[in-house]
Design a protein around this motif. Structure first.
Motif, PDB file in Angstrom:
ATOM      1  N   PRO A  89       6.316   4.058  -8.945  1.00 23.68           N
ATOM      2  CA  PRO A  89       6.260   2.604  -8.485  1.00 23.68           C
ATOM      3  C   PRO A  89       6.162   1.630  -9.720  1.00 23.68           C
ATOM      4  O   PRO A  89       5.760   1.896 -10.596  1.00 23.68           O
TER       5      PRO A  89
ATOM      6  N   ALA B 294       0.920  -1.267   0.045  1.00 23.37           N
ATOM      7  CA  ALA B 294      -0.057   0.099   0.032  1.00 23.37           C
ATOM      8  C   ALA B 294       0.880   1.233   0.163  1.00 23.37           C
ATOM      9  O   ALA B 294       0.544   2.145  -0.689  1.00 23.37           O
TER      10      ALA B 294
ATOM     11  N   GLU C 291       2.580   2.014  -3.351  1.00 27.14           N
ATOM     12  CA  GLU C 291       1.436   2.682  -4.250  1.00 27.14           C
ATOM     13  C   GLU C 291       1.523   4.099  -4.221  1.00 27.14           C
ATOM     14  O   GLU C 291       1.171   5.124  -5.315  1.00 27.14           O
ATOM     15  N   CYS C 292       2.077   4.763  -3.286  1.00 29.67           N
ATOM     16  CA  CYS C 292       2.299   6.336  -3.067  1.00 29.67           C
ATOM     17  C   CYS C 292       3.527   6.764  -3.320  1.00 29.67           C
ATOM     18  O   CYS C 292       3.997   8.092  -3.236  1.00 29.67           O
TER      19      CYS C 292
END
Length: 107
Positions: free
Chosen positions: A79, A71, A74-75
């Protein structure tokens, strides 16, 4: 034996650094002066500023990221499938020779 990691920076410079079994790759990077590994959260998997790309020859040798790490990845900037957070990779003897590509920026 001390596992050795090779960091390949965006400009092509390489730095080899030794760590100890159980240590995070992030801690090795910080101790080796890898400036692009910011490690702002100190290894809590809460910021993504220790992001790197695992060399293709090593991807299948690492355990998969946890849901929390996935998770956070993803930021990050840029990526990729080979993206990992270095704070979440713990050194083992089997990781001796690990090659990581460091992005030009974490922001």
């Amino acid at each position: 034996m001390m596992p050795r990691i090779t960091f390949v920076e965006a400009d092509g410079r390489t730095t080899e650094a030794d760590g100890v079994v159980g240590q995070s790759v992030m801690a090795v990077a910080v101790a080796a002066g890898i400036e692009a590994i910011l490690a702002e959260c100190g290894g809590a998997c809460a910021c993504g500023t220790c992001h790197c790309h695992v060399d293709a020859t090593w991807i299948d040798r690492l355990p998969p990221p946890t849901e929390t790490e996935a998770a956070m990845i993803e930021c990050v900037v840029d990526p990729r499938q080979e993206s990992r957070l270095t704070c979440q990779i713990r050194l083992t003897d089997a990781l001796d020779g690990l090659v990581l590509h460091v992005p030009a920026t974490q922001y």
